[in-house]
Motif scaffolding. Structure first.
Motif, PDB file in Angstrom:
ATOM      1  N   ASP A 180       0.854  -1.191   0.000  1.00  0.00           N
ATOM      2  CA  ASP A 180       0.000   0.000   0.000  1.00  0.00           C
ATOM      3  C   ASP A 180       0.889   1.239   0.000  1.00  0.00           C
ATOM      4  O   ASP A 180       1.054   1.920   1.016  1.00  0.00           O
ATOM      5  CB  ASP A 180      -0.925   0.008   1.227  1.00  0.00           C
ATOM      6  N   ALA A 181       1.495   1.530  -1.142  1.00  0.00           N
ATOM      7  CA  ALA A 181       2.421   2.657  -1.242  1.00  0.00           C
ATOM      8  C   ALA A 181       1.670   3.944  -1.549  1.00  0.00           C
ATOM      9  O   ALA A 181       0.752   3.949  -2.374  1.00  0.00           O
ATOM     10  CB  ALA A 181       3.454   2.389  -2.332  1.00  0.00           C
ATOM     11  N   PRO A 182       2.036   5.055  -0.905  1.00  0.00           N
ATOM     12  CA  PRO A 182       1.368   6.334  -1.183  1.00  0.00           C
ATOM     13  C   PRO A 182       1.595   6.758  -2.623  1.00  0.00           C
ATOM     14  O   PRO A 182       2.698   6.647  -3.163  1.00  0.00           O
ATOM     15  CB  PRO A 182       2.052   7.310  -0.213  1.00  0.00           C
ATOM     16  N   ALA A 183       0.548   7.257  -3.269  1.00  0.00           N
ATOM     17  CA  ALA A 183       0.645   7.718  -4.654  1.00  0.00           C
ATOM     18  C   ALA A 183       1.539   8.949  -4.733  1.00  0.00           C
ATOM     19  O   ALA A 183       1.583   9.774  -3.824  1.00  0.00           O
ATOM     20  CB  ALA A 183      -0.744   8.025  -5.201  1.00  0.00           C
ATOM     21  N   GLY A 184       2.270   9.078  -5.836  1.00  0.00           N
ATOM     22  CA  GLY A 184       3.111  10.251  -6.038  1.00  0.00           C
ATOM     23  C   GLY A 184       4.450  10.193  -5.341  1.00  0.00           C
ATOM     24  O   GLY A 184       5.203  11.169  -5.365  1.00  0.00           O
ATOM     25  N   THR A 185       4.794   9.106  -4.703  1.00  0.00           N
ATOM     26  CA  THR A 185       6.079   8.969  -4.023  1.00  0.00           C
ATOM     27  C   THR A 185       6.843   7.794  -4.631  1.00  0.00           C
ATOM     28  O   THR A 185       6.256   6.861  -5.181  1.00  0.00           O
ATOM     29  CB  THR A 185       5.887   8.716  -2.516  1.00  0.00           C
ATOM     30  N   LEU A 186       8.167   7.830  -4.522  1.00  0.00           N
ATOM     31  CA  LEU A 186       9.001   6.735  -5.008  1.00  0.00           C
ATOM     32  C   LEU A 186       9.068   5.674  -3.920  1.00  0.00           C
ATOM     33  O   LEU A 186       9.901   5.733  -3.024  1.00  0.00           O
ATOM     34  CB  LEU A 186      10.399   7.234  -5.371  1.00  0.00           C
ATOM     35  N   ALA A 187       8.161   4.711  -4.006  1.00  0.00           N
ATOM     36  CA  ALA A 187       8.090   3.655  -3.005  1.00  0.00           C
ATOM     37  C   ALA A 187       7.849   2.322  -3.702  1.00  0.00           C
ATOM     38  O   ALA A 187       7.361   2.271  -4.831  1.00  0.00           O
ATOM     39  CB  ALA A 187       6.971   3.936  -1.994  1.00  0.00           C
ATOM     40  N   LEU A 188       8.226   1.254  -3.019  1.00  0.00           N
ATOM     41  CA  LEU A 188       8.036  -0.086  -3.576  1.00  0.00           C
ATOM     42  C   LEU A 188       6.554  -0.398  -3.652  1.00  0.00           C
ATOM     43  O   LEU A 188       5.824  -0.294  -2.667  1.00  0.00           O
ATOM     44  CB  LEU A 188       8.751  -1.116  -2.687  1.00  0.00           C
ATOM     45  N   LYS A 189       6.083  -0.800  -4.832  1.00  0.00           N
ATOM     46  CA  LYS A 189       4.672  -1.081  -5.057  1.00  0.00           C
ATOM     47  C   LYS A 189       4.388  -2.576  -5.159  1.00  0.00           C
ATOM     48  O   LYS A 189       3.420  -3.080  -4.570  1.00  0.00           O
ATOM     49  CB  LYS A 189       4.192  -0.371  -6.325  1.00  0.00           C
ATOM     50  N   GLU A 190       5.217  -3.291  -5.912  1.00  0.00           N
ATOM     51  CA  GLU A 190       5.026  -4.725  -6.116  1.00  0.00           C
ATOM     52  C   GLU A 190       6.381  -5.422  -6.130  1.00  0.00           C
ATOM     53  O   GLU A 190       7.383  -4.838  -6.568  1.00  0.00           O
ATOM     54  CB  GLU A 190       4.304  -5.017  -7.433  1.00  0.00           C
ATOM     55  N   GLN A 191       6.379  -6.670  -5.681  1.00  0.00           N
ATOM     56  CA  GLN A 191       7.609  -7.455  -5.696  1.00  0.00           C
ATOM     57  C   GLN A 191       7.267  -8.916  -5.931  1.00  0.00           C
ATOM     58  O   GLN A 191       6.277  -9.425  -5.391  1.00  0.00           O
ATOM     59  CB  GLN A 191       8.370  -7.294  -4.379  1.00  0.00           C
ATOM     60  N   ASP A 192       8.076  -9.598  -6.752  1.00  0.00           N
ATOM     61  CA  ASP A 192       7.847 -11.018  -6.994  1.00  0.00           C
ATOM     62  C   ASP A 192       9.145 -11.792  -6.784  1.00  0.00           C
ATOM     63  O   ASP A 192      10.244 -11.257  -6.980  1.00  0.00           O
ATOM     64  CB  ASP A 192       7.302 -11.267  -8.406  1.00  0.00           C
ATOM     65  N   LEU A 193       9.019 -13.035  -6.383  1.00  0.00           N
ATOM     66  CA  LEU A 193      10.171 -13.895  -6.133  1.00  0.00           C
ATOM     67  C   LEU A 193       9.859 -15.294  -6.649  1.00  0.00           C
ATOM     68  O   LEU A 193       8.865 -15.905  -6.244  1.00  0.00           O
ATOM     69  CB  LEU A 193      10.494 -13.950  -4.645  1.00  0.00           C
ATOM     70  N   THR A 194      10.695 -15.787  -7.574  1.00  0.00           N
ATOM     71  CA  THR A 194      10.533 -17.118  -8.144  1.00  0.00           C
ATOM     72  C   THR A 194      11.757 -17.955  -7.817  1.00  0.00           C
ATOM     73  O   THR A 194      12.895 -17.508  -8.028  1.00  0.00           O
ATOM     74  CB  THR A 194      10.356 -17.055  -9.668  1.00  0.00           C
ATOM     75  N   THR A 195      11.545 -19.159  -7.303  1.00  0.00           N
ATOM     76  CA  THR A 195      12.644 -20.042  -6.920  1.00  0.00           C
ATOM     77  C   THR A 195      12.383 -21.448  -7.459  1.00  0.00           C
ATOM     78  O   THR A 195      11.274 -21.967  -7.326  1.00  0.00           O
ATOM     79  CB  THR A 195      12.796 -20.118  -5.389  1.00  0.00           C
ATOM     80  N   ILE A 196      13.398 -22.034  -8.079  1.00  0.00           N
ATOM     81  CA  ILE A 196      13.326 -23.418  -8.547  1.00  0.00           C
ATOM     82  C   ILE A 196      14.534 -24.165  -7.991  1.00  0.00           C
ATOM     83  O   ILE A 196      15.673 -23.686  -8.104  1.00  0.00           O
ATOM     84  CB  ILE A 196      13.318 -23.493 -10.089  1.00  0.00           C
ATOM     85  N   GLN A 197      14.293 -25.328  -7.379  1.00  0.00           N
ATOM     86  CA  GLN A 197      15.362 -26.107  -6.759  1.00  0.00           C
ATOM     87  C   GLN A 197      15.315 -27.560  -7.222  1.00  0.00           C
ATOM     88  O   GLN A 197      14.236 -28.114  -7.442  1.00  0.00           O
ATOM     89  CB  GLN A 197      15.241 -26.088  -5.230  1.00  0.00           C
ATOM     90  N   TYR A 198      16.492 -28.136  -7.347  1.00  0.00           N
ATOM     91  CA  TYR A 198      16.620 -29.572  -7.580  1.00  0.00           C
ATOM     92  C   TYR A 198      17.609 -30.121  -6.559  1.00  0.00           C
ATOM     93  O   TYR A 198      18.671 -29.513  -6.324  1.00  0.00           O
ATOM     94  CB  TYR A 198      17.110 -29.876  -8.991  1.00  0.00           C
ATOM     95  N   SER A 199      17.297 -31.245  -5.940  1.00  0.00           N
ATOM     96  CA  SER A 199      18.195 -31.835  -4.949  1.00  0.00           C
ATOM     97  C   SER A 199      18.284 -33.341  -5.144  1.00  0.00           C
ATOM     98  O   SER A 199      17.316 -33.990  -5.575  1.00  0.00           O
ATOM     99  CB  SER A 199      17.721 -31.513  -3.525  1.00  0.00           C
TER     100      SER A 199
END
Length: 205
Positions: free
Chosen positions: A84-103
């Motif tokens: 919930d970033a304030p409009a008109g400011t330089l703030a983080l709005k969305e972030q995604d993280l993708t992880t793939i593992q093999y063991s």
């Protein structure tokens, strides 16, 4: 939820939904394929586990695990977070993280590889993305001594390449010592410690 503090009362609600499905059971192969999904929404005034870091966020997650053989498995996870970033400011709005593992696991050694991608988008339209790859190998040299090597390599984004060597030695059934050393483009570091079982608890130094 109502919290009282030096800054006054804070009110907020939180909602969390989660589900896990054993897909393999539908295919007559139970415990081989699992899919998990969740959604969590926290208002600005809500604290998650006493922390304010996730206030004003909505998080979606999807993960899966596939047991290829008794010794091989693949895991994948995708998380999406909205702020919930304030409009008109330089703030983080969305972030995604993708992880793939093999063991892969053997009696005396284990090995694994991982690929991770992280993207961020800001309120004024800027965005960035970074990706890293990592490999890990652990070997039980003896019944009381094991060694681990981990290497991380930057694929895209700010460079953060590093290699870590670690050793674990079980001095007695209750006393273990550990040491690690890391070398990378951002510098070097080392750690050493010990753990002692005391009754039903454990002491770390």
């Amino acid at each position: 939820f109502v919290e009282s503090g030096m800054s006054g009362n804070q009110k907020g609600n939180a909602v969390k939904l989660a589900a896990e499905v054993d897909v393999g059971e539908w295919l007559d192969s139970p415990d081989r394929v699992f899919v998990n999904a969740f959604m969590k929404q926290l208002d600005d005034g809500f604290r998650s586990a006493g922390s304010t870091l996730q206030q004003g966020t909505t998080i979606y997650g999807l993960s899966g695990r596939y047991q290829l053989t008794a010794r091989d498995r693949i895991m994948a996870r995708f998380d999406w977070q909205e702020f919930d970033a304030p409009a008109g400011t330089l703030a983080l709005k969305e972030q995604d993280l993708t992880t793939i593992q093999y063991s892969h696991d053997q009696e005396r050694w284990q090995a694994g590889v991982e690929m991770q991608s992280r993207g961020s988008r800001y309120t004024l339209g800027d965005s960035d993305r970074s990706a890293t790859a990592a490999a890990r190998f652990r070997m039980n040299v003896t019944s009381t001594l094991s060694a681990t090597v981990v290497h991380q390599q930057t694929v895209t984004g700010p460079t953060n390449n590093q290699t870590t060597l670690g050793v674990d030695y079980q001095v007695t059934p209750d006393l273990g010592v550990q040491a690690t050393g890391t070398y990378g483009n951002k510098g070097t570091s080392g750690t050493a410690g010990a753990s002692l079982n005391v009754g039903d608890g454990k002491i770390y130094v």
